[in-house]
Design a protein around this motif. Structure first.
Motif, PDB file in Angstrom:
ATOM      1  N   ILE A 616       0.830  -1.206   0.000  1.00  0.00           N
ATOM      2  CA  ILE A 616       0.000   0.000   0.000  1.00  0.00           C
ATOM      3  C   ILE A 616       0.860   1.248   0.000  1.00  0.00           C
ATOM      4  CG2 ILE A 616      -1.516   1.361   1.503  1.00  0.00           C
ATOM      5  CD1 ILE A 616      -2.914  -1.295   2.221  1.00  0.00           C
ATOM      6  N   THR A 617       1.822   1.316   0.915  1.00  0.00           N
ATOM      7  CA  THR A 617       2.683   2.500   0.987  1.00  0.00           C
ATOM      8  C   THR A 617       3.565   2.618  -0.252  1.00  0.00           C
ATOM      9  OG1 THR A 617       4.246   1.193   2.301  1.00  0.00           O
ATOM     10  CG2 THR A 617       2.680   2.575   3.499  1.00  0.00           C
ATOM     11  N   SER A 618       4.021   1.482  -0.780  1.00  0.00           N
ATOM     12  CA  SER A 618       4.861   1.513  -1.973  1.00  0.00           C
ATOM     13  C   SER A 618       4.086   2.022  -3.182  1.00  0.00           C
ATOM     14  CB  SER A 618       5.426   0.115  -2.249  1.00  0.00           C
ATOM     15  OG  SER A 618       6.165   0.091  -3.449  1.00  0.00           O
ATOM     16  N   ALA A 619       2.863   1.519  -3.378  1.00  0.00           N
ATOM     17  CA  ALA A 619       2.062   1.924  -4.530  1.00  0.00           C
ATOM     18  C   ALA A 619       1.651   3.385  -4.428  1.00  0.00           C
ATOM     19  CB  ALA A 619       0.826   1.027  -4.648  1.00  0.00           C
ATOM     20  N   LEU A 620       1.250   3.826  -3.242  1.00  0.00           N
ATOM     21  CA  LEU A 620       0.852   5.223  -3.081  1.00  0.00           C
ATOM     22  C   LEU A 620       2.034   6.158  -3.322  1.00  0.00           C
ATOM     23  CD1 LEU A 620      -1.452   4.990   0.074  1.00  0.00           C
ATOM     24  CD2 LEU A 620      -2.153   5.387  -2.293  1.00  0.00           C
ATOM     25  N   THR A 621       3.203   5.778  -2.853  1.00  0.00           N
ATOM     26  CA  THR A 621       4.390   6.596  -3.086  1.00  0.00           C
ATOM     27  C   THR A 621       4.720   6.674  -4.567  1.00  0.00           C
ATOM     28  OG1 THR A 621       5.273   5.960  -0.920  1.00  0.00           O
ATOM     29  CG2 THR A 621       6.826   6.888  -2.498  1.00  0.00           C
ATOM     30  N   ALA A 622       4.546   5.565  -5.273  1.00  0.00           N
ATOM     31  CA  ALA A 622       4.880   5.521  -6.698  1.00  0.00           C
ATOM     32  C   ALA A 622       3.976   6.417  -7.531  1.00  0.00           C
ATOM     33  CB  ALA A 622       4.806   4.079  -7.209  1.00  0.00           C
ATOM     34  N   VAL A 623       2.721   6.601  -7.119  1.00  0.00           N
ATOM     35  CA  VAL A 623       1.791   7.400  -7.932  1.00  0.00           C
ATOM     36  C   VAL A 623       1.691   8.838  -7.440  1.00  0.00           C
ATOM     37  CG1 VAL A 623       0.436   5.385  -8.588  1.00  0.00           C
ATOM     38  CG2 VAL A 623      -0.216   6.687  -6.552  1.00  0.00           C
ATOM     39  N   GLY A 624       2.556   9.245  -6.531  1.00  0.00           N
ATOM     40  CA  GLY A 624       2.558  10.632  -6.086  1.00  0.00           C
ATOM     41  C   GLY A 624       1.667  10.921  -4.897  1.00  0.00           C
ATOM     42  N   LEU A 625       1.230   9.905  -4.193  1.00  0.00           N
ATOM     43  CA  LEU A 625       0.400  10.086  -2.992  1.00  0.00           C
ATOM     44  C   LEU A 625       1.213   9.725  -1.752  1.00  0.00           C
ATOM     45  CD1 LEU A 625      -2.951   8.560  -4.303  1.00  0.00           C
ATOM     46  CD2 LEU A 625      -2.359  10.983  -4.101  1.00  0.00           C
ATOM     47  N   GLU A 626       2.429  10.273  -1.673  1.00  0.00           N
ATOM     48  CA  GLU A 626       3.312   9.933  -0.563  1.00  0.00           C
ATOM     49  C   GLU A 626       2.775  10.452   0.763  1.00  0.00           C
ATOM     50  OE1 GLU A 626       8.055  10.316   0.174  1.00  0.00           O
ATOM     51  OE2 GLU A 626       6.849  12.150   0.311  1.00  0.00           O
ATOM     52  N   ALA A 627       2.110  11.603   0.761  1.00  0.00           N
ATOM     53  CA  ALA A 627       1.580  12.141   2.014  1.00  0.00           C
ATOM     54  C   ALA A 627       0.587  11.162   2.640  1.00  0.00           C
ATOM     55  CB  ALA A 627       0.906  13.490   1.763  1.00  0.00           C
ATOM     56  N   GLU A 628      -0.303  10.602   1.817  1.00  0.00           N
ATOM     57  CA  GLU A 628      -1.251   9.617   2.327  1.00  0.00           C
ATOM     58  C   GLU A 628      -0.538   8.359   2.805  1.00  0.00           C
ATOM     59  OE1 GLU A 628      -1.548  11.391  -0.327  1.00  0.00           O
ATOM     60  OE2 GLU A 628      -3.517  12.358  -0.310  1.00  0.00           O
ATOM     61  N   ALA A 629       0.519   7.962   2.065  1.00  0.00           N
ATOM     62  CA  ALA A 629       1.283   6.775   2.464  1.00  0.00           C
ATOM     63  C   ALA A 629       1.954   6.987   3.811  1.00  0.00           C
ATOM     64  CB  ALA A 629       2.331   6.451   1.397  1.00  0.00           C
ATOM     65  N   ARG A 630       2.497   8.177   4.038  1.00  0.00           N
ATOM     66  CA  ARG A 630       3.166   8.459   5.311  1.00  0.00           C
ATOM     67  C   ARG A 630       2.184   8.433   6.480  1.00  0.00           C
ATOM     68  NH1 ARG A 630       4.589  13.371   5.545  1.00  0.00           N
ATOM     69  NH2 ARG A 630       4.067  14.211   3.484  1.00  0.00           N
ATOM     70  N   MET A 631       0.990   9.014   6.268  1.00  0.00           N
ATOM     71  CA  MET A 631       0.004   9.039   7.349  1.00  0.00           C
ATOM     72  C   MET A 631      -0.511   7.640   7.674  1.00  0.00           C
ATOM     73  SD  MET A 631      -0.099  12.143   8.361  1.00  0.00           S
ATOM     74  CE  MET A 631       1.651  12.208   7.910  1.00  0.00           C
ATOM     75  N   ILE A 632      -0.711   6.822   6.654  1.00  0.00           N
ATOM     76  CA  ILE A 632      -1.190   5.456   6.888  1.00  0.00           C
ATOM     77  C   ILE A 632      -0.135   4.643   7.633  1.00  0.00           C
ATOM     78  CG2 ILE A 632      -1.775   3.289   5.725  1.00  0.00           C
ATOM     79  CD1 ILE A 632      -3.162   4.951   3.572  1.00  0.00           C
ATOM     80  N   ALA A 633       1.116   4.784   7.230  1.00  0.00           N
ATOM     81  CA  ALA A 633       2.187   4.041   7.893  1.00  0.00           C
ATOM     82  C   ALA A 633       2.346   4.477   9.346  1.00  0.00           C
ATOM     83  CB  ALA A 633       3.500   4.241   7.133  1.00  0.00           C
ATOM     84  N   ALA A 634       2.294   5.782   9.594  1.00  0.00           N
ATOM     85  CA  ALA A 634       2.420   6.267  10.972  1.00  0.00           C
ATOM     86  C   ALA A 634       1.241   5.801  11.821  1.00  0.00           C
ATOM     87  CB  ALA A 634       2.506   7.794  10.969  1.00  0.00           C
ATOM     88  N   GLU A 635       0.054   5.802  11.254  1.00  0.00           N
ATOM     89  CA  GLU A 635      -1.115   5.323  12.001  1.00  0.00           C
ATOM     90  C   GLU A 635      -0.978   3.841  12.344  1.00  0.00           C
ATOM     91  OE1 GLU A 635      -5.956   4.704  11.461  1.00  0.00           O
ATOM     92  OE2 GLU A 635      -4.814   5.774   9.916  1.00  0.00           O
ATOM     93  N   ALA A 636      -0.428   3.076  11.405  1.00  0.00           N
ATOM     94  CA  ALA A 636      -0.252   1.640  11.661  1.00  0.00           C
ATOM     95  C   ALA A 636       0.664   1.410  12.858  1.00  0.00           C
ATOM     96  CB  ALA A 636       0.327   0.967  10.413  1.00  0.00           C
ATOM     97  N   VAL A 637       1.769   2.142  12.939  1.00  0.00           N
ATOM     98  CA  VAL A 637       2.696   1.968  14.063  1.00  0.00           C
ATOM     99  C   VAL A 637       2.067   2.483  15.352  1.00  0.00           C
ATOM    100  CG1 VAL A 637       4.934   2.670  14.995  1.00  0.00           C
ATOM    101  CG2 VAL A 637       4.722   2.058  12.576  1.00  0.00           C
ATOM    102  N   SER A 638       1.328   3.587  15.264  1.00  0.00           N
ATOM    103  CA  SER A 638       0.716   4.163  16.458  1.00  0.00           C
ATOM    104  C   SER A 638      -0.352   3.253  17.045  1.00  0.00           C
ATOM    105  CB  SER A 638       0.094   5.527  16.106  1.00  0.00           C
ATOM    106  OG  SER A 638      -0.657   6.038  17.172  1.00  0.00           O
ATOM    107  N   ARG A 639      -1.117   2.586  16.192  1.00  0.00           N
ATOM    108  CA  ARG A 639      -2.254   1.798  16.660  1.00  0.00           C
ATOM    109  C   ARG A 639      -2.003   0.294  16.589  1.00  0.00           C
ATOM    110  NH1 ARG A 639      -7.498   3.685  13.597  1.00  0.00           N
ATOM    111  NH2 ARG A 639      -8.451   2.542  15.335  1.00  0.00           N
ATOM    112  N   GLY A 640      -0.842  -0.116  16.067  1.00  0.00           N
ATOM    113  CA  GLY A 640      -0.599  -1.535  15.861  1.00  0.00           C
ATOM    114  C   GLY A 640      -0.448  -2.326  17.122  1.00  0.00           C
TER     115      GLY A 640
END
Length: 640
Positions: A616-640
């Motif tokens: 998910i983070t790799s694909a979003l980063t590749a298409v120019g949606l890195e901001a969304e990828a960063r927020m999703i990854a940070a949320e995963a670590v925060s709530r994991g």
């Protein structure tokens, strides 16, 4: 159409038969003495001049010397006849009488039945009911359907036009929500609500219905309602009507579906639709008809009595009808969306035990999301609903603060919601940052289990957390403060703590993932985080490795080494991973975002795998949606 024509002919014959031969006599009388509609004098005929005898020629005397000879009067030019056919002669021929068989006559209603029909029902029977409620010049094209245009934050309108319709149908049909990630929810909402051209070969109405279904499953009822409203009701099919009805009922806006109910009354034939037809008649000014229809529904027991009583109460609110209907909840054992919507709309109090049972049942999420924006729900109760809505991503941090601001300003507020509002005010206004942090911690601990922070509480304090200065004096709270900031996307404020957080701490991990200017994370920091990770099966560390790998922030690009440390094979492929990789290679942001939603369905982060998070983070980063990828990854670590 055959039945409508026969009925019209039968009614016409009845009128002619009633007039009989007197019609010709009356016509002749009217011709003999027509009654004038003009003022006196305007229609008097011009008097015919009395003919005078032709003058006799008299001998003329010679003119006197010096006088002019007499001038002859001018003569009128000859009048030419008007070219063209002569006016048609008046005829008294009656229309031909159709030959009606006994079978045709058996299907026609009786005069008594015709007298009981409403105007809409009679028009429908005669085939005279219009199919559109919008003039032809104002009807909207189906070439683009949706809510967000590209300049409003949506994706390009042609993003899905050339994609296989089977793929788009499968992705939308398989996305049922909810999503484990709040930021994933926000991204999917944006992707689904965009104004797109339908995939080639797919009916635009079906495309709209599929997307409205996804939005309804996400709890985005207001956006779903806007989606269906972008399609003229005359174009709705059964699927789109069903999704529209779900959205309107959840939004306590039953009248909103009336155009479809009145113009496509035969599209459904269930009890709910029958009651809606009566309600819409009431709001169209036909209160007496609505009352008789609901009385008949109650007598025929087409639905439980509580449903009909609530419908009568709602219809009575139109200004005519049974305004004083008493709703009796005795014997009602279940709360349904219909009962929840109408009760809230008319201010009918739902029994506490019924509401409590519903909030613990399978539809609890539905009631919380539907009630979060209902203005008639009491503020204290709406705050609980708003907390859940914010946790899922339906409400923003600002919107949630707005709810508690209303509670704080209402002196009559009391209970847990009022206490939470008072703590929120302290989190914003206390002079000492330590006092503000303490107020926030009280909010985060509310209803927490096993030391887990209250996620809606983190969302509520996001902007208050951003006001805390990034200083070593507050390092102990840095991880929670940063987690709170990132729920609202305040990545720049979080990055200010990069020099304060301790390497390997939760704050360090969140900054390493969310900082828009960060490059690669340190190997030592990752190892320290892994050693201190007490989450179940070290899920936080696995998510950190997946997020850093997907964002391209692994030292030396050695993804496999990070994967091996947490026991995850990032090279493993599934059908979903191959599809999202291919969409990323095509740089298709819309399709990648929809596939993200397909892969993030679940109720908790325990259902999310590090492999999915990596792709998910790799694909979003590749298409120019890195901001969304960063927020999703940070949320995963925060709530994991």
């Amino acid at each position: 159409m055959r039945r409508s024509a026969l009925l019209a002919s039968a009614i016409g014959l009845g009128l002619l038969g009633a007039a009989g031969g007197a019609s010709l006599t009356g016509l002749a009388t009217a011709q003999d003495a027509p009654e004038s509609l003009l003022p006196p004098g305007f229609d008097d005929p011009v008097p015919t001049p009395t003919p005078t005898p032709a003058p006799q020629a008299l001998p003329t005397a010679a003119p006197a010397p010096g006088t002019a000879p007499p001038v002859a009067p001018p003569t009128a030019p000859p009048v030419s006849p008007i070219e063209g056919d002569a006016p048609p002669a008046f005829t008294t021929e009656l229309p031909a009488v159709p030959n009606l068989s006994e079978e045709d006559l058996e299907g026609l209603p009786t005069l008594e039945e015709l007298e009981e029909l409403s105007i809409d029902e009679l028009d429908d029977l005669l085939g005279l009911k219009p199919q559109f409620d919008i003039p032809p010049a104002a009807r909207r094209a189906m070439s683009r359907v949706g809510v967000l245009a590209p300049d409003e934050g949506g994706f390009p309108t042609g993003s899905l036009a050339n994609q296989p319709e089977s793929l788009v149908r499968a992705v939308l049909g398989g996305t049922k929500g909810p999503f484990v990630s709040r930021w994933g929810h926000i991204l999917v909402r944006r992707a689904v609500a965009t104004r797109y051209a339908a995939p080639e070969g797919m009916d635009p109405v079906e495309f709209a219905a599929l997307r409205a279904g996804v939005l309804n499953s996400m709890g985005e009822y207001a956006v779903s309602r806007a989606m269906v409203q972008d399609v003229d009701t005359g174009n709705w099919d059964t699927a789109l009507t069903g999704e529209a009805l779900t959205a309107y009922i959840a939004g306590n806006d039953l009248v909103g579906v009336c155009p479809a109910v009145r113009f496509q009354s035969n599209i459904r034939d269930d009890a709910q639709w029958t009651m809606l037809r009566a309600i819409c008649n009431a709001y169209a000014g036909q209160g007496a008809l609505a009352g008789s229809q609901l009385n008949a529904a109650q007598a025929e027991e087409i639905a439980p009595e509580i449903d009909v009583l609530l419908a009568q109460r709602f219809a009575g609110a139109a200004g005519r009808g049974r305004v004083g209907t008493t709703v009796n909840w005795q014997g009602v054992e279940e709360l349904t969306p219909w009962r929840f919507a109408i009760a809230n709309a008319v201010g009918e109090t739902i029994p506490e035990e019924l509401l409590t049972t519903a909030m613990e049942g399978s539809l609890a999420r539905y009631y919380r999301l539907a009630g979060a924006t209902a203005p008639s729900v009491p503020l204290g109760q709406r705050a609980l609903y708003a907390d859940s809505a914010a946790g899922y991503g339906v409400l923003s941090s600002r919107a949630l603060v707005g709810v508690y601001s209303q509670i704080y300003s209402n002196e009559a507020s009391e209970g847990q919601a009022a206490l939470r509002a008072a703590r929120l005010r302290n989190a914003f206004t206390a002079i000492d940052p330590t006092d503000r942090i303490e107020a926030m911690r009280e909010i985060w601990a509310a209803d927490g289990e096993d030391g887990e922070l209250d996620f809606p509480g983190l969302i509520l304090t996001a902007y208050a957390a951003a006001r805390i200065p990034s200083a070593s004096d507050y390092r102990d709270a840095s991880g929670d403060l940063i987690a709170s900031m990132l729920t609202a996307g305040l990545d720049r404020d979080a990055a200010d703590w990069s020099d304060v957080v301790e390497e390997g701490s939760l704050g360090w991990a969140l900054v390493a993932l969310s900082d828009p200017d960060a490059s690669s994370a340190s190997q030592a920091g990752f190892e320290a985080f892994l050693d201190n990770d007490e989450s179940e099966e070290q899920r936080k560390s696995a998510f950190l490795a997946a997020g850093l790998a997907g964002l391209g922030r692994v030292p030396n690009g050695n993804v496999n080494s990070f994967g091996n440390r947490v026991g995850v094979d990032f090279g493993r492929q599934t059908r979903w991973t191959r599809t999202i990789e291919q969409a990323a290679q095509l740089r298709n942001q819309a399709l990648v975002s929809m596939l993200v939603g397909l892969g993030m369905q679940g109720d908790s982060w325990a259902q999310m795998t590090p492999l999915h998070l990596y792709h998910i983070t790799s694909a979003l980063t590749a298409v120019g949606l890195e901001a969304e990828a960063r927020m999703i990854a940070a949320e995963a670590v925060s709530r994991g």
